[in-house]
Every structure is written in structure tokens, then in C-alpha cells.
Design a protein around this motif. Structure first.
Motif, PDB file in Angstrom:
ATOM      1  N   GLY A 127       1.033  -1.587   0.601  1.00 40.72           N
ATOM      2  CA  GLY A 127       0.214   0.078  -0.303  1.00 40.72           C
ATOM      3  C   GLY A 127       0.258   1.758   0.337  1.00 40.72           C
ATOM      4  O   GLY A 127       0.170   2.323  -0.074  1.00 40.72           O
ATOM      5  N   PHE A 128       2.442   1.083   0.408  1.00 39.63           N
ATOM      6  CA  PHE A 128       3.162   2.570  -0.273  1.00 39.63           C
ATOM      7  C   PHE A 128       2.930   2.984  -1.253  1.00 39.63           C
ATOM      8  O   PHE A 128       3.410   2.048  -2.452  1.00 39.63           O
ATOM      9  N   GLU A 129       2.733   4.428  -1.475  1.00 41.69           N
ATOM     10  CA  GLU A 129       2.417   4.830  -2.284  1.00 41.69           C
ATOM     11  C   GLU A 129       4.402   5.457  -2.911  1.00 41.69           C
ATOM     12  O   GLU A 129       5.052   6.668  -1.988  1.00 41.69           O
ATOM     13  N   ILE A 130       4.650   5.670  -4.109  1.00 42.49           N
ATOM     14  CA  ILE A 130       5.730   6.059  -4.293  1.00 42.49           C
ATOM     15  C   ILE A 130       5.315   6.882  -4.860  1.00 42.49           C
ATOM     16  O   ILE A 130       5.069   6.949  -6.550  1.00 42.49           O
ATOM     17  N   SER A 131       5.926   8.221  -5.331  1.00 46.52           N
ATOM     18  CA  SER A 131       6.075   9.259  -6.056  1.00 46.52           C
ATOM     19  C   SER A 131       7.438   9.564  -6.794  1.00 46.52           C
ATOM     20  O   SER A 131       8.437   9.348  -6.058  1.00 46.52           O
ATOM     21  N   LEU A 132       6.812  10.056  -7.456  1.00 45.18           N
ATOM     22  CA  LEU A 132       8.579  10.873  -8.997  1.00 45.18           C
ATOM     23  C   LEU A 132       7.909  11.170  -9.706  1.00 45.18           C
ATOM     24  O   LEU A 132       7.206  11.394 -10.413  1.00 45.18           O
ATOM     25  N   GLY A 133       9.386  12.093 -10.230  1.00 45.22           N
ATOM     26  CA  GLY A 133       8.963  12.860 -11.897  1.00 45.22           C
ATOM     27  C   GLY A 133       7.992  13.753 -11.382  1.00 45.22           C
ATOM     28  O   GLY A 133       7.535  14.756 -10.182  1.00 45.22           O
ATOM     29  N   ASN A 134       7.384  14.224 -12.420  1.00 45.62           N
ATOM     30  CA  ASN A 134       5.998  15.259 -12.755  1.00 45.62           C
ATOM     31  C   ASN A 134       4.617  14.580 -12.058  1.00 45.62           C
ATOM     32  O   ASN A 134       3.769  15.759 -11.584  1.00 45.62           O
ATOM     33  N   GLU A 135       4.577  14.094 -12.613  1.00 41.78           N
ATOM     34  CA  GLU A 135       3.179  13.295 -13.170  1.00 41.78           C
ATOM     35  C   GLU A 135       2.972  11.537 -12.072  1.00 41.78           C
ATOM     36  O   GLU A 135       1.806  11.577 -12.680  1.00 41.78           O
ATOM     37  N   THR A 136       4.205  10.513 -11.824  1.00 43.95           N
ATOM     38  CA  THR A 136       3.972   9.806 -11.513  1.00 43.95           C
ATOM     39  C   THR A 136       3.731   9.097 -10.722  1.00 43.95           C
ATOM     40  O   THR A 136       4.490   9.756  -9.058  1.00 43.95           O
ATOM     41  N   THR A 137       2.479   8.164  -9.846  1.00 40.07           N
ATOM     42  CA  THR A 137       2.260   7.644  -8.733  1.00 40.07           C
ATOM     43  C   THR A 137       2.926   5.936  -8.869  1.00 40.07           C
ATOM     44  O   THR A 137       1.484   5.811  -9.537  1.00 40.07           O
ATOM     45  N   ILE A 138       3.430   5.668  -8.096  1.00 36.58           N
ATOM     46  CA  ILE A 138       3.114   3.812  -7.813  1.00 36.58           C
ATOM     47  C   ILE A 138       2.528   3.151  -7.109  1.00 36.58           C
ATOM     48  O   ILE A 138       3.743   3.843  -5.832  1.00 36.58           O
ATOM     49  N   VAL A 139       1.322   3.073  -6.380  1.00 34.27           N
ATOM     50  CA  VAL A 139       1.343   1.927  -5.344  1.00 34.27           C
ATOM     51  C   VAL A 139       1.730   0.576  -5.229  1.00 34.27           C
ATOM     52  O   VAL A 139       1.573   0.120  -6.477  1.00 34.27           O
ATOM     53  N   VAL A 140       2.418   0.299  -4.382  1.00 28.12           N
ATOM     54  CA  VAL A 140       2.946  -0.932  -3.976  1.00 28.12           C
ATOM     55  C   VAL A 140       2.027  -2.169  -3.767  1.00 28.12           C
ATOM     56  O   VAL A 140       1.536  -1.939  -3.049  1.00 28.12           O
ATOM     57  N   SER A 141       2.042  -2.927  -4.381  1.00 27.67           N
ATOM     58  CA  SER A 141       0.999  -3.903  -4.161  1.00 27.67           C
ATOM     59  C   SER A 141       1.906  -5.175  -3.268  1.00 27.67           C
ATOM     60  O   SER A 141       2.381  -5.934  -3.777  1.00 27.67           O
ATOM     61  N   LEU A 142       2.061  -6.025  -2.211  1.00 28.41           N
ATOM     62  CA  LEU A 142       2.840  -7.089  -1.648  1.00 28.41           C
ATOM     63  C   LEU A 142       1.493  -8.014  -1.013  1.00 28.41           C
ATOM     64  O   LEU A 142       1.319  -7.822  -0.298  1.00 28.41           O
ATOM     65  N   LYS A 143       1.305  -8.899  -2.119  1.00 30.46           N
ATOM     66  CA  LYS A 143       0.509  -9.601  -0.978  1.00 30.46           C
ATOM     67  C   LYS A 143       0.243 -11.919  -1.925  1.00 30.46           C
ATOM     68  O   LYS A 143       0.659 -11.471  -2.906  1.00 30.46           O
ATOM     69  N   GLU A 144       0.751 -12.497  -0.404  1.00 34.03           N
ATOM     70  CA  GLU A 144       1.053 -13.650  -0.921  1.00 34.03           C
ATOM     71  C   GLU A 144      -0.374 -14.191  -1.940  1.00 34.03           C
ATOM     72  O   GLU A 144       0.453 -15.089  -2.959  1.00 34.03           O
ATOM     73  N   ASP A 145      -1.454 -14.370  -2.353  1.00 38.21           N
ATOM     74  CA  ASP A 145      -2.124 -14.750  -2.365  1.00 38.21           C
ATOM     75  C   ASP A 145      -2.331 -13.974  -4.299  1.00 38.21           C
ATOM     76  O   ASP A 145      -3.995 -13.811  -4.239  1.00 38.21           O
ATOM     77  N   MET A 146      -2.056 -12.814  -4.257  1.00 43.44           N
ATOM     78  CA  MET A 146      -2.266 -11.869  -5.487  1.00 43.44           C
ATOM     79  C   MET A 146      -2.280 -12.640  -7.101  1.00 43.44           C
ATOM     80  O   MET A 146      -1.739 -14.247  -7.380  1.00 43.44           O
TER      81      MET A 146
END
Length: 462
Positions: free
Chosen positions: A82-101
Motif C-alpha cells: 500500500g505504500f505510494e511512491i512519487s517521482l517525476g512530475n506526475e507519476t505515482t506508483i502504489v506497491v502491492s505485496l500480497k502472497e495470494d495475489m
């Protein structure tokens, strides 16, 4: 554990799997994740994974990398679901770590999810409150089929779990010899803080390594066969590299054998009861280190933002924790072997080079400057360590002499592999320095494996 990045941008929305221990993010190839964002650097950041630990490093980007609004420091930030990574001018990346994904395809757009068509119009003559009998029967049949599938799946999962439990039980019962060997191996002494456990914090991640994770499952080093020794060295060298720069490094067999020859030398000296310089029993050396010097070094290097492991084991290579009073032929003296002009440049009178309380901060400041030159990742820190023994200018010249191909890595090991192109000073002395550093650090951070009864040296902060 699957790591999936949910990427959001004005022109880019997709889902990407992090595949491999190092995953690069940037604006152009060869980045694993290319982002069409003008604020993203060519190589902007990297995501690293080892076991269940995942973290992100900024690669010196122009605009920085942020996790949940916090600027990523040089040592990186551990990632969670669920952590949000922000980089550049307009990019957001949401991290998903789920064993049953459910497994996602790399770079699969969200738009490729299942689309539902609009239901066909119901004729006006058909009452909305009634359903044909055939439709009801069909729905009941679908429900029954679904129930049957769920029951069968539950039965299969339960049976598989039982088989795994039985296999695990058989495996444990078939290896009693390993447990007896562990019971007879030297145990660490009680912690000076009152704990008898052997727990070491992994700098940069805050993760605690218990005895089994940090090597307690192995035999004593000298009782291992040759391949087991190389496997042990590889695992511990990777751990040391994480302590140095929070980035694991893949050591090839040639490098491991280079480290091994110095590690064997330390291991064979344990128990010789010698007090002679360069032949001393390592038990005496590390007793002196943890009782007199380690707290000063750890405090000073932490204060400068330099991994303490660097200072703790530079001293082993330089003086084996002897605070040498007289100058050598090069004019160096003290625990850290500074020459007079360098000590003065870092705020210490040359006459006080044996004053460890003053020299530890000076050595930390010196290494902070070298790391600023070469970089904060583990192999750049190794180059900075080489620059402690051989001047930084010489290390830069060495790199320029051998890095004439884009396929060559910028590392100390590249210098070792091409030592025939370098001067006799490198071939005679400097080539040994970094391998000896790793060998010393392996002994000091896994002392139980060498019959030394203490905790890892890096834990003696007081």
C-alpha cells in the motif's frame, strides 16, 4: 512474495510485476520500468528484494524519489503493501505485496480487465416481477456447480497441507546430526545489555536478524567442506555489502576465492594464543576492539551518516586494533593510520593521532568525503574503502585505465580482474585491501563460526 507496481500517470496506467532482485525505474531503456514523464531521470530509482525484504533506492535522480511523502534517503526506504511512491512530475506508483495475489502480466493495462456487456432490453410484454422457470432452474444449477467446486478445492488444499506437514516432519526427524553439531558449537557470550540472544540489526532496514538467519545453522567454518565454505562466504559477504550500502552484491567465484584466502588466514589464527602483531589470536584482537574502541567508532560513523561497519573493519586491515604510537615509513600513526597532514586537514593535531576519541570522528569525516565522491551503494563504498589505502585520485585513475568498455562494471572487482593493466603498487598491496576488509568483516559479524565468543562487533555500541 509477489511485488506488483500499480503505475498511475496522465499518459500511463498499468500494472507491472517486479521480477528479479534489482528492478530499475527510469525514463528510457534499459530501465525495467520506462516512464513517459519528463521529470523522471534516465535511471531514477531501483527496487531491491531479498527474501521478504523489499526496499527502494534513489539513484541520484534530479528530482528525488518520495515514499508516502518522505524523501528517500541515501540508504533507501523499506516498502510495505500500500505504500505510494512519487517521482517525476506526475507519476505515482502504489506497491502491492500480497502472497495470494493473482499473477499479473508485466505491463498489462488496467483496461484489459473483463468487460461486462449491457443486458439486452426486456420486452415490454414481459412482467418485470416474474422469471421463467427454466431461468430459475439454470441459476440453481450454476449455484450447485459452484458449491461443488468450492468443496473440492477446500478438500484438495487440506490434503496438500497435510502432505507438506508430513514431509516437513520427516525432514526434521531425518537430520538429528545437524542439531547436535549446533549444540556443540561455541555459543555467543551474554550481551552487555543483558540479553543472551544473538540478534543484530540490519542497518538501513531496521530488520532484526536472529541467530538462524545470520548463520547459526552452519557448522564452524573450518569444519565445512570447500564448497560449503564458499557458500558461507557468499552469504555473509552479501550481508556485509547490505550493511555497507543497503544493496546486495553478487560475488562471483573468483572474488569469493580471493576473500577466502584471507578469511582462512584469520580462521587458522584463532586459538594460537599469540599476541604478536599480524599474527595475533583474533579472540584477543576482537576483545580489545569491543572493550576499548568499537563504541567510539560506531558513534562517530553514525554521526557522519557512514555505515559503522566501514570504520570497524578498516581498522582491522590497518592495525588489527593496535593503537600504534610511532610513525611507520610512510609517516602514519595511530589506530586509523593517518599521516600528519591528513589528520590536520580533518581537525586533529598530528601529535594526537593516538587519541581515538578525536580520531574516530576524523576517520568518519574522511570516509564520508570518499563516499560522496564514489557513491553510496555497496560497491561504490568498496571503492571508497580502496581509496583509504590508495589515494582517491589513484583509484579514479585506475578506473579510467580499465573501464574502456561499456560492459565492464564500475567496481573494485573490475580493478582486480584487470590488475595486470595497473601499476605495481596496486598489484602488490592495494589488490589485497578490499578482500581483506570483507574477510575481517565476516569474522567480526559471524564470530560464532570461528570460535570467538561474542556478539557481532557492530552491536557493541556502548
Amino acid at each position: 512474495m509477489p511485488v506488483v507496481l500499480n503505475v498511475y500517470g496522465s499518459r500511463d496506467s498499468r500494472q507491472v510485476i517486479v521480477d528479479g532482485p534489482r528492478f530499475t525505474i527510469g525514463r528510457r531503456a534499459p530501465a525495467n520500468l520506462e516512464l513517459a514523464d519528463e521529470g523522471v531521470s534516465s535511471l531514477h530509482a531501483t527496487i531491491h528484494s531479498e527474501g521478504n525484504r523489499i526496499w527502494i533506492l534513489d539513484e541520484g535522480s534530479a528530482n528525488g524519489t518520495y515514499v508516502n511523502g518522505q524523501l528517500v534517503p541515501p540508504v533507501g526506504i523499506a516498502l510495505q503493501d500500500g505504500f505510494e511512491i512519487s517521482l517525476g512530475n506526475e507519476t505515482t506508483i502504489v506497491v502491492s505485496l500480497k502472497e495470494d495475489m493473482v499473477e499479473a502480466s508485466p505491463a498489462s493495462p488496467f483496461e484489459q480487465l473483463v468487460e461486462f456487456s449491457e443486458p439486452s432490453a426486456v420486452p415490454e410484454s414481459t412482467p418485470h416481477t416474474s422469471f421463467p422457470t427454466s431461468l430459475i432452474a439454470g441459476l440453481i444449477g450454476v449455484v450447485l456447480v459452484l458449491i461443488a467446486i468450492v468443496v473440492f478445492a477446500a478438500f484438495a488444499l487440506n490434503r496438500r497441507a497435510s502432505e507438506r506437514l508430513e514431509a516437513s516432519s520427516n525432514s526434521v526427524n531425518s537430520e538429528p546430526a545437524q542439531s547436535s553439531e549446533l549444540g556443540n558449537s561455541p555459543l555467543p557470550e551474554v550481551s552487555p545489555h543483558g540479553s543472551g540472544s544473538i540478534e543484530a540489526s540490519n542497518p538501513g532496514t531496521g530488520e532484526t536478524l536472529n541467530g538462524s538467519e545470520s548463520g547459526m545453522k552452519h557448522k564452524p567454518y573450518l569444519q565445512m567442506d570447500a564448497q560449503a565454505q564458499l557458500d558461507f562466504i557468499e552469504a555473509q559477504a552479501r550481508h556485509i555489502s547490505l550493511m555497507m550500502g543497503n544493496r546486495p552484491y553478487a560475488f562471483n567465484d573468483e572474488v569469493l576465492r580471493y576473500i577466502k584466502q584471507y578469511l582462512d588466514g584469520y580462521a587458522k589464527r584463532v586459538g594460537n594464543n599469540s599476541t604478536r602483531l599480524w599474527a595475533e589470536d583474533p579472540r584477543f584482537m576482537f576483545a580489545r576492539a569491543r572493550e576499548q574502541y568499537a563504541p567510539h567508532i560506531i558513534r562517530a560513523f553514525n554521526g557522519r551518516g557512514v555505515p559503522p561497519v566501514v570504520g570497524l573493519y578498516l581498522v582491522v586491515v590497518e592495525t588489527e586494533y593496535h593503537n600504534i604510537q610511532s610513525e611507520n615509513f610512510a609517516g602514519a600513526a595511530g589506530l586509523f593510520q593517518f599521516i600528519g597532514p591528513t589528520a590536520r586537514a580533518y581537525g586533529v593535531d598530528p601529535a594526537e593521532r593516538t587519541n581515538v576519541a578525536k580520531m574516530a570522528p576524523a576517520a568518519a569525516a574522511y570516509m564520508a568525503d570518499r563516499i560522496a565522491e564514489f557513491g553510496p551503494d555497496s560497491m561504490s563504498v568498496a571503492l571508497a574503502i580502496a581509496g583509504y589505502n590508495r589515494s582517491p585520485d589513484s583509484v579514479r585513475r585506475d578506473l579510467a585505465d580499465v573501464l574502456n568498455s561499456e560492459n565492464r562494471e564500475r567496481s573494485f572487482w573490475t580493478l582486480v580482474a584487470n590488475s595486470n593493466k595497473l601499476d605495481h603498487y596496486f598489484q602488490g598491496e592495494n589488490i589485497k585491501y578490499v578482500p581483506k576488509f570483507f574477510a575481517a568483516a565476516i569474522v567480526g559479524e559471524t564470530p560464532w563460526a570461528f570460535g570467538i565468543q561474542m556478539q557481532p562487533l557492530s552491536t557493541y555500541a556502548e
